[in-house]
Write an enzyme that holds these catalytic residues in place. Structure first.
Site, PDB file in Angstrom:
ATOM      1  N   THR A 136       0.689  -6.844   6.737  1.00  0.00           N
ATOM      2  CA  THR A 136       0.954  -6.837   7.532  1.00  0.00           C
ATOM      3  C   THR A 136       1.826  -5.559   8.151  1.00  0.00           C
ATOM      4  O   THR A 136       2.147  -5.236   7.215  1.00  0.00           O
ATOM      5  CB  THR A 136       2.146  -7.856   8.063  1.00  0.00           C
ATOM      6  OG1 THR A 136       1.972  -9.139   7.172  1.00  0.00           O
ATOM      7  CG2 THR A 136       2.883  -8.297   9.893  1.00  0.00           C
ATOM      8  N   GLU A 161      -3.275 -11.646   6.704  1.00  0.00           N
ATOM      9  CA  GLU A 161      -3.707 -12.876   6.215  1.00  0.00           C
ATOM     10  C   GLU A 161      -1.973 -13.811   6.525  1.00  0.00           C
ATOM     11  O   GLU A 161      -1.071 -12.969   7.429  1.00  0.00           O
ATOM     12  CB  GLU A 161      -2.777 -12.836   4.704  1.00  0.00           C
ATOM     13  CG  GLU A 161      -2.324 -13.713   3.982  1.00  0.00           C
ATOM     14  CD  GLU A 161      -3.898 -14.894   3.130  1.00  0.00           C
ATOM     15  OE1 GLU A 161      -5.196 -14.569   2.861  1.00  0.00           O
ATOM     16  OE2 GLU A 161      -3.963 -15.757   4.063  1.00  0.00           O
ATOM     17  N   PHE A 162      -2.276 -15.210   6.909  1.00  0.00           N
ATOM     18  CA  PHE A 162      -1.356 -15.771   7.553  1.00  0.00           C
ATOM     19  C   PHE A 162      -1.250 -16.882   6.418  1.00  0.00           C
ATOM     20  O   PHE A 162      -0.333 -17.756   6.670  1.00  0.00           O
ATOM     21  CB  PHE A 162      -1.836 -16.686   8.558  1.00  0.00           C
ATOM     22  CG  PHE A 162      -2.258 -15.970   9.993  1.00  0.00           C
ATOM     23  CD1 PHE A 162      -1.663 -15.480  10.492  1.00  0.00           C
ATOM     24  CD2 PHE A 162      -4.102 -15.394   9.663  1.00  0.00           C
ATOM     25  CE1 PHE A 162      -1.962 -13.950  11.607  1.00  0.00           C
ATOM     26  CE2 PHE A 162      -4.093 -14.174  10.758  1.00  0.00           C
ATOM     27  CZ  PHE A 162      -3.236 -14.025  11.320  1.00  0.00           C
ATOM     28  N   LEU A 163      -1.430 -17.325   5.137  1.00  0.00           N
ATOM     29  CA  LEU A 163      -0.773 -17.715   4.277  1.00  0.00           C
ATOM     30  C   LEU A 163       0.533 -17.981   3.973  1.00  0.00           C
ATOM     31  O   LEU A 163       1.513 -17.080   4.045  1.00  0.00           O
ATOM     32  CB  LEU A 163      -1.478 -17.556   2.050  1.00  0.00           C
ATOM     33  CG  LEU A 163      -0.640 -16.410   2.212  1.00  0.00           C
ATOM     34  CD1 LEU A 163       0.135 -16.366   1.207  1.00  0.00           C
ATOM     35  CD2 LEU A 163      -1.813 -16.533   0.978  1.00  0.00           C
ATOM     36  N   GLU A 208       4.081 -19.047   1.451  1.00  0.00           N
ATOM     37  CA  GLU A 208       4.377 -19.367   0.413  1.00  0.00           C
ATOM     38  C   GLU A 208       4.447 -20.755  -0.097  1.00  0.00           C
ATOM     39  O   GLU A 208       5.069 -21.478   0.754  1.00  0.00           O
ATOM     40  CB  GLU A 208       5.386 -19.020  -0.171  1.00  0.00           C
ATOM     41  CG  GLU A 208       5.410 -16.974  -0.154  1.00  0.00           C
ATOM     42  CD  GLU A 208       6.439 -15.898  -0.854  1.00  0.00           C
ATOM     43  OE1 GLU A 208       7.642 -16.575  -0.969  1.00  0.00           O
ATOM     44  OE2 GLU A 208       6.358 -15.191   0.235  1.00  0.00           O
ATOM     45  N   LYS A 223      11.353 -10.043   8.877  1.00  0.00           N
ATOM     46  CA  LYS A 223      10.561  -8.473   8.701  1.00  0.00           C
ATOM     47  C   LYS A 223       9.835  -8.289  10.089  1.00  0.00           C
ATOM     48  O   LYS A 223       9.968  -6.896  10.838  1.00  0.00           O
ATOM     49  CB  LYS A 223      10.389  -7.899   6.764  1.00  0.00           C
ATOM     50  CG  LYS A 223       9.078  -8.577   7.495  1.00  0.00           C
ATOM     51  CD  LYS A 223       8.517  -7.462   5.897  1.00  0.00           C
ATOM     52  CE  LYS A 223       7.078  -7.336   5.822  1.00  0.00           C
ATOM     53  NZ  LYS A 223       5.799  -8.168   6.540  1.00  0.00           N
ATOM     54  N   ARG A 247      13.781 -14.018  -1.797  1.00  0.00           N
ATOM     55  CA  ARG A 247      14.309 -13.040  -0.844  1.00  0.00           C
ATOM     56  C   ARG A 247      14.343 -13.013   0.632  1.00  0.00           C
ATOM     57  O   ARG A 247      14.365 -13.687   1.374  1.00  0.00           O
ATOM     58  CB  ARG A 247      12.786 -12.329  -0.227  1.00  0.00           C
ATOM     59  CG  ARG A 247      12.709 -11.752  -2.623  1.00  0.00           C
ATOM     60  CD  ARG A 247      11.536 -10.279  -2.346  1.00  0.00           C
ATOM     61  NE  ARG A 247       9.991 -11.211  -1.940  1.00  0.00           N
ATOM     62  CZ  ARG A 247       8.776 -11.135  -2.124  1.00  0.00           C
ATOM     63  NH1 ARG A 247       9.129  -9.680  -1.886  1.00  0.00           N
ATOM     64  NH2 ARG A 247       8.183 -12.010  -2.095  1.00  0.00           N
ATOM     65  N   GLY A 264      18.043 -26.008  10.904  1.00  0.00           N
ATOM     66  CA  GLY A 264      18.788 -26.470   9.647  1.00  0.00           C
ATOM     67  C   GLY A 264      19.423 -24.455   9.564  1.00  0.00           C
ATOM     68  O   GLY A 264      20.236 -24.543  10.441  1.00  0.00           O
ATOM     69  N   CYS A 290       8.271 -12.658   5.013  1.00  0.00           N
ATOM     70  CA  CYS A 290       7.853 -12.386   5.712  1.00  0.00           C
ATOM     71  C   CYS A 290       8.847 -12.257   7.812  1.00  0.00           C
ATOM     72  O   CYS A 290       8.818 -11.578   8.474  1.00  0.00           O
ATOM     73  CB  CYS A 290       6.750 -13.397   5.976  1.00  0.00           C
ATOM     74  SG  CYS A 290       5.542 -12.605   4.592  1.00  0.00           S
TER      75      CYS A 290
HETATM   76  N1  LIG Z   1       4.526 -13.615   1.127  1.00  0.00           N
HETATM   77  C1  LIG Z   1       3.885 -14.092   2.200  1.00  0.00           C
HETATM   78  O1  LIG Z   1       3.745 -15.531   2.415  1.00  0.00           O
HETATM   79  C2  LIG Z   1       3.098 -13.309   2.994  1.00  0.00           C
HETATM   80  C3  LIG Z   1       1.920 -14.106   3.928  1.00  0.00           C
HETATM   81  C4  LIG Z   1       1.812 -13.466   4.680  1.00  0.00           C
HETATM   82  C5  LIG Z   1       1.225 -11.979   5.020  1.00  0.00           C
HETATM   83  N2  LIG Z   1       2.398 -11.327   4.272  1.00  0.00           N
HETATM   84  C6  LIG Z   1       2.028  -9.413   3.968  1.00  0.00           C
HETATM   85  O2  LIG Z   1       1.479  -9.773   2.658  1.00  0.00           O
HETATM   86  C7  LIG Z   1       2.119  -7.670   2.270  1.00  0.00           C
HETATM   87  C8  LIG Z   1       1.929  -7.884   1.120  1.00  0.00           C
HETATM   88  O3  LIG Z   1       4.063  -8.743   0.885  1.00  0.00           O
HETATM   89  P1  LIG Z   1       3.437  -9.951  -0.533  1.00  0.00           P
HETATM   90  O4  LIG Z   1       4.285 -10.822  -0.528  1.00  0.00           O
HETATM   91  O5  LIG Z   1       2.367 -10.467  -1.221  1.00  0.00           O
HETATM   92  O6  LIG Z   1       4.267  -8.834  -1.376  1.00  0.00           O
HETATM   93  P2  LIG Z   1       4.761  -8.917  -3.082  1.00  0.00           P
HETATM   94  O7  LIG Z   1       6.478  -8.431  -3.116  1.00  0.00           O
HETATM   95  O8  LIG Z   1       4.982 -10.572  -3.578  1.00  0.00           O
HETATM   96  O9  LIG Z   1       3.652  -7.893  -3.886  1.00  0.00           O
HETATM   97  C9  LIG Z   1       3.367  -7.303  -3.013  1.00  0.00           C
HETATM   98  C10 LIG Z   1       2.845  -6.249  -4.790  1.00  0.00           C
HETATM   99  O10 LIG Z   1       2.741  -4.913  -4.541  1.00  0.00           O
HETATM  100  C11 LIG Z   1       2.765  -4.120  -5.845  1.00  0.00           C
HETATM  101  N3  LIG Z   1       2.590  -2.356  -4.989  1.00  0.00           N
HETATM  102  C12 LIG Z   1       3.423  -2.167  -4.278  1.00  0.00           C
HETATM  103  N4  LIG Z   1       2.918  -1.097  -4.225  1.00  0.00           N
HETATM  104  C13 LIG Z   1       1.869  -0.753  -4.671  1.00  0.00           C
HETATM  105  C14 LIG Z   1       1.229   0.479  -4.810  1.00  0.00           C
HETATM  106  N5  LIG Z   1       0.737   1.697  -4.147  1.00  0.00           N
HETATM  107  N6  LIG Z   1      -0.103   0.266  -5.232  1.00  0.00           N
HETATM  108  C15 LIG Z   1      -0.454  -0.468  -6.181  1.00  0.00           C
HETATM  109  N7  LIG Z   1       0.325  -2.554  -6.047  1.00  0.00           N
HETATM  110  C16 LIG Z   1       1.889  -1.974  -5.102  1.00  0.00           C
HETATM  111  C17 LIG Z   1       4.052  -4.821  -6.116  1.00  0.00           C
HETATM  112  O11 LIG Z   1       4.311  -4.636  -7.687  1.00  0.00           O
HETATM  113  C18 LIG Z   1       3.995  -6.081  -5.970  1.00  0.00           C
HETATM  114  O12 LIG Z   1       3.695  -6.995  -7.702  1.00  0.00           O
HETATM  115  C19 LIG Z   1       2.968  -7.648   3.400  1.00  0.00           C
HETATM  116  O13 LIG Z   1       3.182  -7.247   4.100  1.00  0.00           O
HETATM  117  C20 LIG Z   1       3.493  -9.612   3.560  1.00  0.00           C
HETATM  118  O14 LIG Z   1       4.299  -9.210   4.952  1.00  0.00           O
HETATM  119  C21 LIG Z   1       2.382 -11.713   2.959  1.00  0.00           C
END
Ligand SMILES: NC(=O)c1ccc[n+]([C@@H]2O[C@H](COP(=O)([O-])OP(=O)(O)OC[C@H]3O[C@@H](n4cnc5c(N)ncnc54)[C@H](O)[C@@H]3O)[C@@H](O)[C@H]2O)c1
Length: 464
Positions: A149, A176-178, A180, A288, A352, A278, A285
């Site tokens: 994002t 991505e819209f998934l 957790e 932030k 988190r 709640g 997400c």
């Molecule tokens: N978690 C969610 O539900 C969700 C849903 C939609 C979008 N997003 C977005 O997707 C992005 C990733 O989120 P996430 O929850 O998967 O993050 P996360 O913290 O679970 O995982 C991120 C991974 O990236 C790795 N990483 C960091 N810097 C790196 C680099 N320079 N090279 C290679 N690997 C690196 C980390 O070690 C970590 O394993 C964010 O922008 C988030 O806002 C998250």
């Protein structure tokens, strides 16, 4: 399943931007890479491999890669863990800390973190670090897909930077819209696939990769795709805050907000999702992304009045829950409080930015002795050393003056309330997630409190 309808949401897009996805792309096995193996990246990598592509998954954290390669559960989602194991065993998915094997890939999906800084401005250093690595690849990938994002304009900035290469890759913003807890299901069955691209051929390749989802594909430009993601999350955050604000009024007026919201939400124009009272929204997400959009408004000289209010209402939830408990127990100094739940929501181990953890910290600061239980959350960052963790929900409740339900884990809703009654020292359940039936709690001889639930006969007083 074939591609869903393709919509172009630009009013008058340049002709070159309109691309019907190439149906010949489907079914072809491509060399793909995914950078960042967290919730989004690991899901993307495993699902792409299961669709028959050869996938190189890269993360800069060697411990994370080792854990995954050794087949230890990543702890994100049981279905995802299983799929990762089977794709690794089948050889379609390979993992490592080196970006080298992404050279010449048909597409590299980037899913690195974009955390908010103090002003809300997203920290894009991980994305730019990846860009530096991509510049070194010989040959470079043909497409770079931003799944993280990112603020409006980031995809264009990356395209300008990679545009200096002799063979510049096409850059696509593909948010991505998934969620957790249901990550794999959401990835495979999205409500829509948003593709922000300047290159119609690259857009068609990406659309064909997603063809088995059968989801509607929205073709647009990169900045629009980026804003779609923030619009979605900010709107969800506003709904949660609306429900919580209404909860305060309803309880004061002697009404139960749960029934009000259920009835209002049955209107299809409103819907029931993200409309429960709640402890407020949390996780990595929603907070932030809301802050990032507020920051983006201010950068344009605008005041995000609704978004600011949604944030403010959310900040007050933990504080008002602590005050409610304080009033009911006549102070928290030395009181034993059981907290069920630490994850930011049920169905995930992720704590988190969890309101449940903020609640534990606030209770400890008010002098309470806290024992918490969560069925999935591991060690919690910033955990107050005075607070304890219990091995199960009943041990947490033992000897407590009050029990607070802080995460909506389904198993809490099925708890044996008679047993809880026999273990508690006091008689109050503060159901901060509105999981339990107030009548069932009262039938077990306990007092019930919760957001948007009116205290019977005036302010609630628990047995002290
Ligand atoms: N978690 C969610 O539900 C969700 C849903 C939609 C979008 N997003 C977005 O997707 C992005 C990733 O989120 P996430 O929850 O998967 O993050 P996360 O913290 O679970 O995982 C991120 C991974 O990236 C790795 N990483 C960091 N810097 C790196 C680099 N320079 N090279 C290679 N690997 C690196 C980390 O070690 C970590 O394993 C964010 O922008 C988030 O806002 C998250």
């Amino acid at each position: 399943m074939g591609l869903g309808p393709v919509t172009d949401i630009n009013e008058s897009p340049p002709a070159t931007r309109l691309a019907a996805p190439d149906p010949r792309g489907g079914g072809v096995s491509l060399d793909l890479a995914v950078v960042g193996l967290g919730y989004v990246g690991l899901t993307t990598a495993a699902a792409l491999a299961a669709w028959g592509h050869r996938v190189w998954g890269m993360d800069r954290d060697p411990r994370r890669v080792r854990t995954l390669v050794e087949g230890t559960a990543a702890g994100l989602d049981p279905d995802l863990d299983l799929l990762v194991r089977s794709e690794l065993a089948g050889g379609r998915l390979r993992l490592g800390t080196d970006l080298g094997p992404a050279a010449g890939a048909a597409a590299v999906f980037v899913a690195v973190p974009t955390p908010a800084g103090p002003s809300g401005r997203p920290d894009l250093s991980a994305l730019w670090a990846v860009a530096g690595g991509l510049e070194q690849l010989e040959p470079p990938p043909r497409i770079v897909v931003i799944r993280s994002t990112v603020p409006v304009g980031t995809g264009d900035d990356l395209a300008r930077r990679l545009g200096r290469l002799a063979l510049p890759p096409a850059v696509i913003s593909n948010p991505e819209f998934l969620r957790e807890g249901t990550a794999l299901r959401d990835f495979r069955h999205p409500h829509r696939v948003v593709i922000g691209a300047a290159d119609p051929e690259a857009a068609a390749v990406l659309a064909s990769i997603y063809r088995s989802t059968g989801a509607p594909v929205i073709l647009t430009d990169r900045p629009t795709a980026e804003l779609v993601k923030y619009a979605s999350n900010a709107y969800l955050a506003m709904r949660v805050s609306f429900a919580n604000e209404l909860a305060d009024y309803a309880a004061r007026a002697g009404l139960d907000v749960a029934g009000v919201l259920r009835a209002a939400g049955m209107d299809p124009r409103i819907g029931l999702h993200y409309l429960g009272p709640g402890l407020g929204f949390g996780g990595p997400c929603l907070p932030k992304d809301l802050d990032a959009l507020r920051w983006a408004f201010r950068r344009q000289g605008l005041r995000p009045r609704l978004l600011d209010a949604a944030r403010q209402v959310n900040r007050e939830r933990v504080r008002s829950t602590v005050s409610q408990l304080q009033d009911a127990l006549g102070g928290l100094g030395g009181r034993a409080v059981a907290v069920w739940g630490l994850a930011f929501k049920g169905g995930t181990a992720d704590a988190r930015q969890s309101p449940a953890v903020a609640l534990v910290r606030a209770l400890v600061s008010s002098g309470a002795r806290v024992t918490a239980y969560d069925p999935a959350a591991g060690p919690v960052r910033g955990w107050p050393r005075q607070a304890c963790r219990a091995a199960d929900l009943y041990s947490a409740a033992k000897g407590a003056h009050a029990l607070v339900i802080a995460t909506d884990w389904p198993e809490f809703g099925r708890a044996d309330l008679e047993r809880v009654r026999s273990l508690l020292e006091g008689d109050l359940i503060l159901d901060a997630r509105r999981l339990l039936s107030p009548a069932a709690v009262q039938a077990a001889g306990l007092k019930y409190a919760g957001p948007g639930y009116p205290p019977p006969g005036g302010p609630l007083t628990a047995a002290r």
